[in-house]
Every structure is written in structure tokens, then in C-alpha cells.
Design a protein around this motif. Structure first.
Motif, mmCIF file in Angstrom:
data_model
loop_
_atom_site.group_PDB
_atom_site.id
_atom_site.type_symbol
_atom_site.label_atom_id
_atom_site.label_comp_id
_atom_site.label_asym_id
_atom_site.label_seq_id
_atom_site.Cartn_x
_atom_site.Cartn_y
_atom_site.Cartn_z
ATOM 1 N N LEU A 23 71.581 36.556 51.150
ATOM 2 C CA LEU A 23 72.798 37.363 51.117
ATOM 3 C C LEU A 23 72.737 38.390 49.992
ATOM 4 O O LEU A 23 73.045 39.571 50.197
ATOM 5 C CB LEU A 23 74.023 36.466 50.958
ATOM 6 C CG LEU A 23 75.364 37.178 50.816
ATOM 7 C CD1 LEU A 23 75.678 38.006 52.061
ATOM 8 C CD2 LEU A 23 76.463 36.161 50.556
ATOM 9 N N VAL A 24 72.330 37.958 48.815
ATOM 10 C CA VAL A 24 72.238 38.881 47.679
ATOM 11 C C VAL A 24 71.219 39.975 47.968
ATOM 12 O O VAL A 24 71.464 41.157 47.698
ATOM 13 C CB VAL A 24 71.911 38.125 46.372
ATOM 14 C CG1 VAL A 24 71.571 39.094 45.247
ATOM 15 C CG2 VAL A 24 73.081 37.233 45.967
ATOM 16 N N ALA A 25 70.080 39.613 48.545
ATOM 17 C CA ALA A 25 69.064 40.622 48.873
ATOM 18 C C ALA A 25 69.620 41.643 49.861
ATOM 19 O O ALA A 25 69.402 42.848 49.702
ATOM 20 C CB ALA A 25 67.829 39.946 49.448
ATOM 21 N N ASP A 34 75.025 45.429 42.465
ATOM 22 C CA ASP A 34 73.964 45.687 41.499
ATOM 23 C C ASP A 34 73.280 44.348 41.238
ATOM 24 O O ASP A 34 73.793 43.498 40.517
ATOM 25 C CB ASP A 34 74.573 46.258 40.221
ATOM 26 C CG ASP A 34 73.542 46.570 39.159
ATOM 27 O OD1 ASP A 34 72.439 45.978 39.181
ATOM 28 O OD2 ASP A 34 73.855 47.405 38.295
ATOM 29 N N GLY A 35 72.120 44.159 41.846
ATOM 30 C CA GLY A 35 71.422 42.887 41.755
ATOM 31 C C GLY A 35 71.026 42.514 40.342
ATOM 32 O O GLY A 35 71.089 41.345 39.968
ATOM 33 N N SER A 36 70.626 43.484 39.555
ATOM 34 C CA SER A 36 70.253 43.198 38.165
ATOM 35 C C SER A 36 71.444 42.665 37.387
ATOM 36 O O SER A 36 71.323 41.698 36.630
ATOM 37 C CB SER A 36 69.707 44.449 37.483
ATOM 38 O OG SER A 36 68.529 44.867 38.096
ATOM 39 N N ARG A 37 72.577 43.300 37.571
ATOM 40 C CA ARG A 37 73.788 42.859 36.879
ATOM 41 C C ARG A 37 74.217 41.469 37.353
ATOM 42 O O ARG A 37 74.629 40.633 36.549
ATOM 43 C CB ARG A 37 74.913 43.870 37.095
ATOM 44 C CG ARG A 37 76.018 43.725 36.073
ATOM 45 C CD ARG A 37 76.938 44.894 36.128
ATOM 46 N NE ARG A 37 78.004 44.558 37.072
ATOM 47 C CZ ARG A 37 78.918 45.385 37.501
ATOM 48 N NH1 ARG A 37 78.902 46.636 37.107
ATOM 49 N NH2 ARG A 37 79.842 45.006 38.321
ATOM 50 N N ARG A 74 63.413 41.060 44.198
ATOM 51 C CA ARG A 74 63.775 42.473 44.043
ATOM 52 C C ARG A 74 62.535 43.284 43.690
ATOM 53 O O ARG A 74 62.309 44.364 44.241
ATOM 54 C CB ARG A 74 64.838 42.622 42.955
ATOM 55 C CG ARG A 74 65.363 44.040 42.783
ATOM 56 C CD ARG A 74 66.432 44.154 41.696
ATOM 57 N NE ARG A 74 67.402 43.056 41.696
ATOM 58 C CZ ARG A 74 67.404 42.071 40.779
ATOM 59 N NH1 ARG A 74 66.527 42.057 39.786
ATOM 60 N NH2 ARG A 74 68.293 41.110 40.843
ATOM 61 N N ASN A 75 61.729 42.776 42.771
ATOM 62 C CA ASN A 75 60.508 43.477 42.369
ATOM 63 C C ASN A 75 59.536 43.615 43.541
ATOM 64 O O ASN A 75 58.877 44.647 43.677
ATOM 65 C CB ASN A 75 59.853 42.774 41.189
ATOM 66 C CG ASN A 75 60.650 42.908 39.915
ATOM 67 O OD1 ASN A 75 61.430 43.833 39.745
ATOM 68 N ND2 ASN A 75 60.485 41.964 39.009
ATOM 69 N N LEU A 76 59.441 42.592 44.362
ATOM 70 C CA LEU A 76 58.548 42.641 45.522
ATOM 71 C C LEU A 76 59.035 43.644 46.568
ATOM 72 O O LEU A 76 58.219 44.303 47.229
ATOM 73 C CB LEU A 76 58.414 41.259 46.158
ATOM 74 C CG LEU A 76 57.626 40.235 45.365
ATOM 75 C CD1 LEU A 76 57.715 38.857 46.020
ATOM 76 C CD2 LEU A 76 56.174 40.657 45.209
ATOM 77 N N ARG A 77 60.345 43.778 46.720
ATOM 78 C CA ARG A 77 60.900 44.719 47.714
ATOM 79 C C ARG A 77 60.736 46.159 47.256
ATOM 80 O O ARG A 77 60.733 47.061 48.081
ATOM 81 C CB ARG A 77 62.380 44.411 47.968
ATOM 82 C CG ARG A 77 62.618 43.156 48.768
ATOM 83 C CD ARG A 77 64.049 43.047 49.290
ATOM 84 N NE ARG A 77 65.087 43.314 48.328
ATOM 85 C CZ ARG A 77 65.624 42.418 47.497
ATOM 86 N NH1 ARG A 77 65.190 41.175 47.494
ATOM 87 N NH2 ARG A 77 66.588 42.755 46.673
ATOM 88 N N GLN A 78 60.620 46.401 45.958
ATOM 89 C CA GLN A 78 60.527 47.770 45.456
ATOM 90 C C GLN A 78 59.137 48.227 45.496
ATOM 91 O O GLN A 78 58.330 48.601 45.923
ATOM 92 C CB GLN A 78 61.021 47.863 44.016
ATOM 93 C CG GLN A 78 62.481 47.603 43.911
ATOM 94 C CD GLN A 78 62.982 47.568 42.470
ATOM 95 O OE1 GLN A 78 62.183 47.552 41.538
ATOM 96 N NE2 GLN A 78 64.269 47.540 42.284
#
Length: 78
Positions: A23-25, A34-37, A74-78
Motif C-alpha cells: 500500500l505504501v509503495a 512522502d515515503g521518506s517522511r 523505494r531505492n530499488l524502484r528508483q
């Protein structure tokens, strides 16, 4: 707790954790959160506090683990 009951509970908890991560992704990809936040919020809530019982110690560790997993994804998706 019997092993069968433990495995059932552990499986349900893992399933819920996967739902939250998915869900978050999705919300991140749609730029709705804002996923980082959000991860930092989980880490703050996951900080141990003096006097935490065994359950809260474990729960706080799970929050930190989920924050780490979300960051890795998140890092893998970027």
C-alpha cells in the motif's frame, strides 16, 4: 503457544506487513504520500522507550524493520 498456532499468527502478521508495504509503495508511486517522511515517522515511533514491556520492544523493532524495508524497496524502484 503450540507451534501450529504460532505459525498461524506469524503468517497472519507477515501478511498484514506485506499489505502495508504494498500500500505504501502504491501511494508513493502515485505521489500521494512522502515515503521518506513516512519512514522517518515509523523510525521515530520505533525508538525504544525506558519501561517498554516485551511486546512493545518487539513492536518497535518491527516498525524500524518495516521502515528499512520500505526504504530498500523505494531505492530499488528508483
Amino acid at each position: 503457544m503450540q507451534e501450529q498456532n504460532f505459525n498461524e499468527l506469524a503468517g497472519r502478521i507477515e501478511g498484514l506487513a506485506r499489505v502495508v508495504r504494498c500500500l505504501v509503495a502504491t501511494l508513493e508511486d502515485e505521489q500521494l504520500i512522502d515515503g521518506s517522511r513516512y519512514g522517518e515517522s515509523l523510525r521515530r515511533d520505533g525508538q525504544p522507550h525506558q519501561g517498554d514491556g516485551v511486546m512493545l520492544v518487539r513492536a518497535r523493532k518491527v516498525l524500524r524493520d518495516i521502515a528499512d524495508q520500505l526504504e530498500t524497496a523505494r531505492n530499488l524502484r528508483q
